[in-house]
Design a protein around this motif. Structure first.
Motif, PDB file in Angstrom:
ATOM      1  N   LEU A 214       2.359   0.912  -5.082  1.00 37.00           N
ATOM      2  CA  LEU A 214       3.662   1.279  -5.648  1.00 37.00           C
ATOM      3  C   LEU A 214       4.758   0.580  -4.857  1.00 37.00           C
ATOM      4  CD1 LEU A 214       4.831   4.823  -6.731  1.00 37.00           C
ATOM      5  CD2 LEU A 214       6.290   3.403  -5.267  1.00 37.00           C
ATOM      6  N   GLN A 215       5.630  -0.109  -5.574  1.00 33.40           N
ATOM      7  CA  GLN A 215       6.766  -0.798  -4.964  1.00 33.40           C
ATOM      8  C   GLN A 215       8.046  -0.362  -5.674  1.00 33.40           C
ATOM      9  OE1 GLN A 215       6.575  -2.569  -2.259  1.00 33.40           O
ATOM     10  NE2 GLN A 215       5.356  -4.434  -2.477  1.00 33.40           N
ATOM     11  N   SER A 216       9.096  -0.096  -4.893  1.00 30.90           N
ATOM     12  CA  SER A 216      10.376   0.293  -5.481  1.00 30.90           C
ATOM     13  C   SER A 216      11.513  -0.169  -4.588  1.00 30.90           C
ATOM     14  CB  SER A 216      10.453   1.814  -5.648  1.00 30.90           C
ATOM     15  OG  SER A 216      11.698   2.196  -6.192  1.00 30.90           O
TER      16      SER A 216
ATOM     17  N   THR B 248       5.723  -7.847  -6.255  1.00 31.08           N
ATOM     18  CA  THR B 248       4.347  -7.676  -6.716  1.00 31.08           C
ATOM     19  C   THR B 248       3.757  -6.449  -6.034  1.00 31.08           C
ATOM     20  OG1 THR B 248       3.977 -10.041  -7.086  1.00 31.08           O
ATOM     21  CG2 THR B 248       2.018  -8.671  -6.781  1.00 31.08           C
ATOM     22  N   ALA B 249       3.079  -5.613  -6.816  1.00 30.05           N
ATOM     23  CA  ALA B 249       2.351  -4.457  -6.281  1.00 30.05           C
ATOM     24  C   ALA B 249       0.858  -4.736  -6.418  1.00 30.05           C
ATOM     25  CB  ALA B 249       2.727  -3.191  -7.038  1.00 30.05           C
TER      26      ALA B 249
ATOM     27  N   ALA C  92     -21.721   8.202   4.811  1.00 28.11           N
ATOM     28  CA  ALA C  92     -20.747   7.876   5.869  1.00 28.11           C
ATOM     29  C   ALA C  92     -20.156   6.485   5.709  1.00 28.11           C
ATOM     30  CB  ALA C  92     -21.390   8.026   7.244  1.00 28.11           C
ATOM     31  N   ARG C  93     -20.043   6.043   4.450  1.00 32.68           N
ATOM     32  CA  ARG C  93     -19.422   4.752   4.216  1.00 32.68           C
ATOM     33  C   ARG C  93     -17.901   4.881   4.362  1.00 32.68           C
ATOM     34  NH1 ARG C  93     -23.390   1.532   5.475  1.00 32.68           N
ATOM     35  NH2 ARG C  93     -25.271   2.004   4.298  1.00 32.68           N
ATOM     36  N   PRO C  94     -17.262   3.902   4.996  1.00 33.52           N
ATOM     37  CA  PRO C  94     -15.814   4.010   5.249  1.00 33.52           C
ATOM     38  C   PRO C  94     -14.993   3.793   3.988  1.00 33.52           C
ATOM     39  CG  PRO C  94     -16.606   1.870   5.956  1.00 33.52           C
ATOM     40  CD  PRO C  94     -17.827   2.653   5.550  1.00 33.52           C
ATOM     41  N   GLY C  95     -13.810   4.387   4.002  1.00 31.04           N
ATOM     42  CA  GLY C  95     -12.879   4.147   2.913  1.00 31.04           C
ATOM     43  C   GLY C  95     -12.158   2.833   3.100  1.00 31.04           C
ATOM     44  N   GLY C  96     -11.610   2.302   2.025  1.00 29.54           N
ATOM     45  CA  GLY C  96     -10.846   1.060   2.098  1.00 29.54           C
ATOM     46  C   GLY C  96      -9.438   1.297   2.622  1.00 29.54           C
ATOM     47  N   ASN C  97      -8.822   0.243   3.087  1.00 27.94           N
ATOM     48  CA  ASN C  97      -7.458   0.325   3.614  1.00 27.94           C
ATOM     49  C   ASN C  97      -6.422   0.166   2.503  1.00 27.94           C
ATOM     50  OD1 ASN C  97      -8.319   0.571   6.326  1.00 27.94           O
ATOM     51  ND2 ASN C  97      -8.531  -1.671   6.474  1.00 27.94           N
ATOM     52  N   GLY C  98      -5.361   0.949   2.604  1.00 27.72           N
ATOM     53  CA  GLY C  98      -4.226   0.775   1.708  1.00 27.72           C
ATOM     54  C   GLY C  98      -3.292  -0.295   2.237  1.00 27.72           C
ATOM     55  N   THR C  99      -2.429  -0.829   1.388  1.00 27.53           N
ATOM     56  CA  THR C  99      -1.451  -1.841   1.780  1.00 27.53           C
ATOM     57  C   THR C  99      -0.208  -1.153   2.331  1.00 27.53           C
ATOM     58  OG1 THR C  99      -2.239  -3.336   0.050  1.00 27.53           O
ATOM     59  CG2 THR C  99      -0.055  -3.790   0.976  1.00 27.53           C
ATOM     60  N   PRO C 100       0.206  -1.451   3.563  1.00 25.10           N
ATOM     61  CA  PRO C 100       1.394  -0.797   4.129  1.00 25.10           C
ATOM     62  C   PRO C 100       2.593  -0.890   3.196  1.00 25.10           C
ATOM     63  CG  PRO C 100       0.276  -2.088   5.813  1.00 25.10           C
ATOM     64  CD  PRO C 100      -0.398  -2.422   4.507  1.00 25.10           C
ATOM     65  N   GLY C 101       3.252   0.256   3.027  1.00 30.07           N
ATOM     66  CA  GLY C 101       4.423   0.304   2.163  1.00 30.07           C
ATOM     67  C   GLY C 101       4.113   0.481   0.699  1.00 30.07           C
ATOM     68  N   GLN C 102       2.822   0.440   0.331  1.00 28.63           N
ATOM     69  CA  GLN C 102       2.448   0.580  -1.078  1.00 28.63           C
ATOM     70  C   GLN C 102       1.533   1.776  -1.343  1.00 28.63           C
ATOM     71  OE1 GLN C 102       1.255  -2.914  -3.279  1.00 28.63           O
ATOM     72  NE2 GLN C 102       2.122  -4.295  -1.752  1.00 28.63           N
ATOM     73  N   GLY C 103       0.729   2.176  -0.362  1.00 25.52           N
ATOM     74  CA  GLY C 103      -0.222   3.256  -0.589  1.00 25.52           C
ATOM     75  C   GLY C 103      -0.896   3.670   0.699  1.00 25.52           C
ATOM     76  N   ASN C 104      -2.007   4.431   0.571  1.00 27.71           N
ATOM     77  CA  ASN C 104      -2.705   4.983   1.725  1.00 27.71           C
ATOM     78  C   ASN C 104      -4.196   4.654   1.682  1.00 27.71           C
ATOM     79  OD1 ASN C 104      -0.687   6.855   3.266  1.00 27.71           O
ATOM     80  ND2 ASN C 104      -0.294   7.220   1.092  1.00 27.71           N
ATOM     81  N   ASN C 105      -4.871   4.940   2.784  1.00 29.78           N
ATOM     82  CA  ASN C 105      -6.291   4.624   2.908  1.00 29.78           C
ATOM     83  C   ASN C 105      -7.160   5.569   2.091  1.00 29.78           C
ATOM     84  OD1 ASN C 105      -5.515   2.689   4.761  1.00 29.78           O
ATOM     85  ND2 ASN C 105      -6.058   3.929   6.548  1.00 29.78           N
ATOM     86  N   GLY C 106      -8.320   5.060   1.703  1.00 24.62           N
ATOM     87  CA  GLY C 106      -9.317   5.917   1.076  1.00 24.62           C
ATOM     88  C   GLY C 106     -10.096   6.696   2.131  1.00 24.62           C
ATOM     89  N   GLY C 107     -10.687   7.829   1.726  1.00 25.34           N
ATOM     90  CA  GLY C 107     -11.458   8.648   2.652  1.00 25.34           C
ATOM     91  C   GLY C 107     -12.886   8.139   2.799  1.00 25.34           C
ATOM     92  N   ALA C 108     -13.525   8.514   3.926  1.00 24.79           N
ATOM     93  CA  ALA C 108     -14.920   8.140   4.164  1.00 24.79           C
ATOM     94  C   ALA C 108     -15.858   9.144   3.503  1.00 24.79           C
ATOM     95  CB  ALA C 108     -15.182   8.096   5.666  1.00 24.79           C
TER      96      ALA C 108
END
Length: 414
Positions: A175-177, A217-218, A250-266
């Motif tokens: 998300l970008q605004s 771009t988002a 126990a697979r890790p979550g993916g990383n979110g893009t700073p300023g656009q979203g948050n990380n996924g959970g493991a």
């Protein structure tokens, strides 16, 4: 009583005795005579308006009559007196002049170092007069159309949910605004990203980017990882606008893009307890890790006014993460984050992210059960203060703003 005349008189000298009688000396003696009348005084000229001082009129001097004083000539009109030295008197003046007003001039390099709004000058580099806008911090040519400011909300497509065995939820679209200056009559390409799909019973794929060409771009949301696998390629949540949840094991979550979203959970790593993937990240929160249910991260309600005005979003929210899949028959699966995240699956099919919210797709159960679900498509909303100036998208006016809503790719003309 004898009259005492002046001694040594001159020719035609006039003398008035004590009885008021006039006498004239004719060169030989004094004789009685009448005194000449004084000529009439000429009229005074009309005083002119304020302005320049005019020339003094030439008054003719009347001839001196013999025995009478000649008339005084007419005095010329007084010219205009200059205007008082005040700004209002100098500038607030109507004129019918066919002449010119000379502007200060100089090159582009010679512009004032600290210009103020409304300053006007002639630019010898461009060959055009120009004026300065403090609001936009720019010099505009007189021939140039004034840019205006838009606000934008750009949300990419959500990631697809991971599949068998107990996949992670898809991450919400980025998300970008912010605001941007646009040029009237210019075209801006609008790209609305699609939601990510699923790779059969494996990992979810990332959502597609959304963009306003030349402005922002988002990033598409990360796909959820596949559960109970031995490779990190399919087991981990994918990076994206918001990261996808990791698969069970126990697979890790993916990383979110700073300023656009948050990380996924493991994902949960327990073999004896419930087997659950991690929740996909949302715009306002990370996805849940190591928990049953693996709920998706919350979306944002920061744009609830936009949602209400355009009848979009889910209860005023956008960009929620997808819930994780689980194999617990009594569980309903991870709930999608508010803002369109899909629910994860226990025994039934996972739920897709809501269209045009950027919500992540729900993760699948596994063990031959249904796979993950696709992410929701993105959305782009442009608004600006006042009445309609641009075109493109669905246009409505609300709360003093004009909104342009794009549910699919198109063009915005400013």
């Amino acid at each position: 009583m004898p009259i005492s005349f002046p001694s040594n008189p001159t020719q035609n000298q006039i003398y008035t005795d004590t009885n008021g009688r006039a006498w004239r000396y004719n060169g030989r003696g004094w004789t009685r005579t009448a005194s000449g009348s004084i000529g009439a005084t000429g009229a005074t000229g009309i005083q002119g308006n304020l302005g320049l001082t005019g020339a003094t009129g030439v008054g003719a001097t009347g001839a001196t009559g013999v025995g009478a004083t000649g008339a005084t000539g007419i005095t010329g009109a007084t010219g205009l007196t200059g205007a008082p030295g005040s700004a209002a008197a100098i500038y607030d003046v109507d004129t019918s002049s066919t002449g010119y007003f000379d502007l200060p001039s100089g090159t582009t390099a010679q512009r004032p170092a600290s210009p103020g709004s409304g300053m006007v000058r002639f630019n010898t580099t461009t060959g055009e007069p120009e004026w300065y806008s403090t609001a936009n911090s720019i010099w505009y040519r007189f021939s140039q159309t004034l840019n205006y400011t838009i606000e934008y909300l750009v949300i990419a497509g959500g990631g697809g949910g991971g599949g068998s065995d107990c996949g992670g939820g898809g991450g919400a679209g980025g998300l970008q605004s912010s605001t941007a200056l646009v040029t009237p009559s210019s075209s801006y390409v609008i790209t609305v990203g699609a939601g990510g799909g699923t790779n059969n019973a494996n990992y979810g794929t990332n959502g597609s980017d959304s963009s306003i060409t030349g402005i922002i771009t988002a990033s598409g949301g990360g796909g959820g990882g596949k559960g109970n696998v031995n490779t990190s390629t399919t087991g981990a949540g994918q990076n994206g606008g918001s990261g996808g949840g990791g698969g069970w094991g126990a697979r890790p979550g993916g990383n979110g893009t700073p300023g656009q979203g948050n990380n996924g959970g493991a994902g949960n790593g327990s073999q004896s307890g419930s087997q659950t993937g991690g929740g996909g990240g949302g715009a306002a929160a990370a996805g849940t890790s190591n928990s049953d249910p693996g709920n998706g991260g919350a979306g944002t309600s920061a744009f609830s006014t936009w949602a209400s005005a355009t009848s979009t979003g889910v209860s005023g929210y956008y960009a929620g993460g997808g819930g994780a899949g689980t194999d617990t028959s009594t569980s309903s699966g991870g709930a999608g984050g508010g803002g369109g995240g899909g629910r994860g699956s226990p025994a039934t099919s996972a739920t897709s992210g809501t269209a045009n919210t950027g919500g992540g797709g729900g993760g699948g159960r596994g063990f031959g059960g249904p796979g993950g679900a696709s992410g929701g498509s993105g959305i782009i909303i442009i608004r600006y203060s006042g009445s309609q100036r641009g075109s493109g998208g669905t246009i409505i006016q609300s709360g003093g703003y004009t909104y342009h809503t794009f549910l699919t790719s198109a063009t915005f003309i400013a």
